[in-house]
Motif scaffolding. Structure first.
Motif, short mmCIF file in Angstrom:
data_model
loop_
_atom_site.label_atom_id
_atom_site.label_comp_id
_atom_site.label_asym_id
_atom_site.label_seq_id
_atom_site.Cartn_x
_atom_site.Cartn_y
_atom_site.Cartn_z
N TYR A 106 0.99 -1.52 0.25
CA TYR A 106 -0.12 0.23 -0.03
C TYR A 106 1.29 1.19 -0.25
CZ TYR A 106 -3.50 3.13 1.95
OH TYR A 106 -4.86 4.41 1.63
N CYS A 107 2.07 1.59 1.04
CA CYS A 107 2.59 2.55 0.97
C CYS A 107 3.68 2.14 -0.33
CB CYS A 107 4.14 2.29 1.88
SG CYS A 107 3.19 2.46 3.67
N ALA A 108 3.30 1.47 -1.60
CA ALA A 108 4.71 1.88 -2.71
C ALA A 108 3.49 2.46 -3.73
CB ALA A 108 5.54 0.46 -2.83
N SER A 109 2.61 1.90 -3.52
CA SER A 109 1.02 2.38 -4.19
C SER A 109 1.19 3.73 -4.31
CB SER A 109 -0.61 1.08 -4.39
OG SER A 109 0.53 0.22 -4.78
N LYS A 110 1.44 4.37 -2.81
CA LYS A 110 0.60 5.05 -2.00
C LYS A 110 1.57 6.73 -2.39
CE LYS A 110 -2.38 7.49 0.49
NZ LYS A 110 -3.84 7.85 -0.47
N HIS A 111 2.90 6.07 -2.50
CA HIS A 111 4.26 6.58 -3.03
C HIS A 111 3.89 6.53 -4.86
CE1 HIS A 111 7.04 7.62 0.22
NE2 HIS A 111 7.29 5.92 0.47
N ALA A 112 3.06 5.93 -5.72
CA ALA A 112 3.17 5.86 -6.79
C ALA A 112 2.20 7.09 -7.21
CB ALA A 112 3.08 4.02 -7.69
N MET A 113 1.15 7.01 -6.10
CA MET A 113 -0.27 7.97 -6.29
C MET A 113 0.64 9.59 -6.52
SD MET A 113 -2.62 6.85 -7.60
CE MET A 113 -3.93 7.89 -7.75
N ARG A 114 1.11 10.04 -5.24
CA ARG A 114 1.59 10.80 -5.00
C ARG A 114 2.58 11.28 -6.79
NH1 ARG A 114 5.17 10.82 0.52
NH2 ARG A 114 5.13 13.34 0.22
N GLU A 115 3.03 10.69 -7.15
CA GLU A 115 4.16 10.83 -8.40
C GLU A 115 3.34 10.49 -9.97
OE1 GLU A 115 8.10 9.09 -8.06
OE2 GLU A 115 8.09 10.23 -6.38
N SER A 136 -0.13 0.52 -14.67
CA SER A 136 0.48 -0.15 -13.41
C SER A 136 0.28 0.09 -12.20
CB SER A 136 1.65 -0.62 -13.72
OG SER A 136 1.72 -1.88 -12.57
N ALA A 137 0.56 1.34 -11.80
CA ALA A 137 0.63 1.80 -10.00
C ALA A 137 -1.67 1.69 -9.52
CB ALA A 137 0.78 3.44 -10.04
N ILE A 138 -2.36 2.19 -10.64
CA ILE A 138 -3.55 2.66 -10.02
C ILE A 138 -4.30 1.12 -10.24
CG2 ILE A 138 -5.87 3.74 -11.57
CD1 ILE A 138 -4.01 5.58 -13.48
N GLN A 139 -3.54 0.41 -11.87
CA GLN A 139 -4.19 -1.01 -11.21
C GLN A 139 -4.16 -1.65 -10.19
OE1 GLN A 139 -2.74 -3.41 -14.56
NE2 GLN A 139 -5.64 -5.10 -14.44
N ASN A 140 -3.49 -1.34 -9.29
CA ASN A 140 -2.49 -1.98 -8.18
C ASN A 140 -3.71 -1.42 -7.18
OD1 ASN A 140 -0.38 -3.80 -7.07
ND2 ASN A 140 0.43 -1.96 -5.96
N LEU A 141 -3.62 -0.15 -6.99
CA LEU A 141 -5.39 0.62 -5.96
C LEU A 141 -6.24 -0.85 -5.96
CD1 LEU A 141 -3.78 4.36 -5.79
CD2 LEU A 141 -3.34 2.79 -4.63
N SER A 197 -11.02 7.07 -2.72
CA SER A 197 -11.46 9.02 -3.56
C SER A 197 -10.43 9.27 -4.25
CB SER A 197 -10.81 9.59 -2.11
OG SER A 197 -10.70 11.04 -2.70
N SER A 198 -9.03 8.80 -4.49
CA SER A 198 -7.99 8.48 -5.31
C SER A 198 -8.72 8.36 -6.65
CB SER A 198 -6.88 8.25 -4.87
OG SER A 198 -6.65 8.84 -3.30
N LEU A 199 -9.14 7.32 -6.54
CA LEU A 199 -9.34 6.61 -8.49
C LEU A 199 -10.52 7.22 -8.89
CD1 LEU A 199 -9.43 2.78 -7.51
CD2 LEU A 199 -7.61 3.39 -8.84
N LYS A 200 -11.67 7.61 -7.30
CA LYS A 200 -12.65 8.53 -7.90
C LYS A 200 -11.84 9.58 -9.03
CE LYS A 200 -17.06 10.93 -6.84
NZ LYS A 200 -17.83 11.62 -5.38
N LYS A 201 -11.34 10.29 -8.07
CA LYS A 201 -10.49 11.64 -9.63
C LYS A 201 -9.84 11.40 -10.23
CE LYS A 201 -9.42 14.26 -5.02
NZ LYS A 201 -8.63 14.16 -3.57
N LEU A 202 -9.29 10.68 -10.41
CA LEU A 202 -9.09 9.96 -11.79
C LEU A 202 -10.19 9.21 -12.83
CD1 LEU A 202 -5.64 7.94 -10.40
CD2 LEU A 202 -5.76 9.52 -11.67
N ALA A 224 -9.76 -0.34 -11.88
CA ALA A 224 -9.64 -0.65 -10.21
C ALA A 224 -10.56 0.39 -8.78
CB ALA A 224 -8.79 0.51 -9.88
N LEU A 225 -11.31 0.94 -9.52
CA LEU A 225 -12.70 1.22 -8.54
C LEU A 225 -13.62 0.44 -8.38
CD1 LEU A 225 -13.99 3.66 -6.99
CD2 LEU A 225 -14.26 4.71 -8.98
N GLY A 226 -13.53 -0.56 -9.16
CA GLY A 226 -15.09 -2.01 -9.11
C GLY A 226 -14.06 -2.86 -7.80
N LYS A 227 -13.25 -2.92 -8.28
CA LYS A 227 -12.10 -3.68 -7.59
C LYS A 227 -12.40 -3.77 -5.90
CE LYS A 227 -9.78 -6.16 -11.32
NZ LYS A 227 -8.64 -7.23 -11.80
N THR A 228 -12.22 -2.71 -5.72
CA THR A 228 -12.74 -2.06 -4.39
C THR A 228 -14.17 -2.33 -3.52
OG1 THR A 228 -13.24 0.04 -4.78
CG2 THR A 228 -11.14 -0.43 -5.32
#
Length: 296
Positions: free
Chosen positions: A148-157, A168-173, A183-188, A203-207
């Protein structure tokens, strides 16, 4: 180490009477051979080897997950201060290795903000949702936290990355169900890149987050100009089994000019079910039969 097997005089039993009669002799022979081997310098007996296997297997037997080890079967709220202390006591060596210095402060803030939403208490349901498929594993929580931390770092960039890495980063979320991820996926969903919108929708559907605002945000994408986005949205709504979206999915199934989108809409209707969806699927089946008959 040299491994040898005992040289035994094999006995074959054809009935129970012979077995009962000869079994003591066989056991004595095995014990004698094992004793000789275990007393031979530099040679491991089959018994010793078997014990190594047993010990190794026992050491890898599943242990309770972090929550069970620290809080038992308690499913009520655990104070954040207590949870944080237990977590640091359990994983301090790993934390020092994987999250040196100020990264540990970032990690703790992340847990408190995304998992607890700033609450002073931690509920078991939030823990289970975060762990997902890792919930029953010994260190599942820590493993998922690293991911999750790795994904969050990816999301920040994410907006400065090249397209492939972003996707890849978004799909992982999609593996996580925390409010921050949702919230992040909704914005995307409104990103200018259609590939990002498409992957974010799936990705949002998989949550599994089927709240009215999420469903509405996805329904809006059924009118997206890009056909991959519309197709991905149908798939996402299918994952969510969003009953409220059925009329909109039926509209896509009936009127979208792209066959792949119509097929995705039909698949979503099958998964969602319900009277309205089932009726649409039934009409499809009837039409298919009529077209087959016409072609004969």
């Amino acid at each position: 180490m040299k491994l040898t097997l005992a040289k035994l005089n094999w006995m074959f039993f054809t009935n129970n009477e012979e077995c009962q009669k000869s079994l003591p002799t066989l056991v004595t022979t095995i014990r004698s051979s094992l004793n000789k081997l275990s007393n031979t310098e530099g040679v491991a007996s089959t018994y010793e080897v078997s014990q190594l296997y047993v010990n190794n297997r026992d050491s890898h037997e599943a242990k309770p997950g972090f929550w069970e080890r620290k809080f038992g079967n308690v499913r009520t709220n655990i104070p954040w201060v207590e949870f944080k202390k237990a977590f640091q006591e359990e994983y301090q060596r790993k934390l020092d290795k994987h999250f040196p210095g100020k990264q540990q402060e970032f990690l703790m803030r992340l847990i408190n903000k995304d998992l607890l939403e700033g609450s002073p208490r931690f509920h078991r349901e939030a823990y289970d949702n975060f762990c997902g498929t890792e919930v029953g594993k010994t260190h599942g929580f820590y493993s998922r936290l690293k991911e999750y931390c790795a994904s969050k770092h990816a999301m920040r960039e994410v907006f400065s990355m090249d397209s492939t890495v972003r996707l890849s980063a978004i799909q992982n979320l999609g593996k996580f169900k925390t409010p921050g991820v949702v919230s992040s996926l909704k914005k995307l969903l409104v990103d200018e890149d259609p590939n990002i919108r498409a992957v974010a929708a799936i990705a949002l559907g998989k949550t599994g987050t089927c709240t009215p605002d999420i469903v509405q945000a996805l329904v809006n994408l059924l009118k997206d100009e890009d056909r991959l986005v519309r197709e991905s949205t149908c798939v996402s709504l299918g994952y969510l089994q969003a009953q409220a979206a059925v009329p909109h999915i039926i509209n896509a199934w009936r009127n979208d000019p792209i066959s792949h989108v119509r097929e995705a809409a039909q698949a979503a209707l099958r998964v969602i079910g319900g009277d309205e969806a089932n009726q649409a699927v039934h009409i499809t089946q009837v039409l298919t039969r009529e077209m087959n008959d016409l072609a004969k």
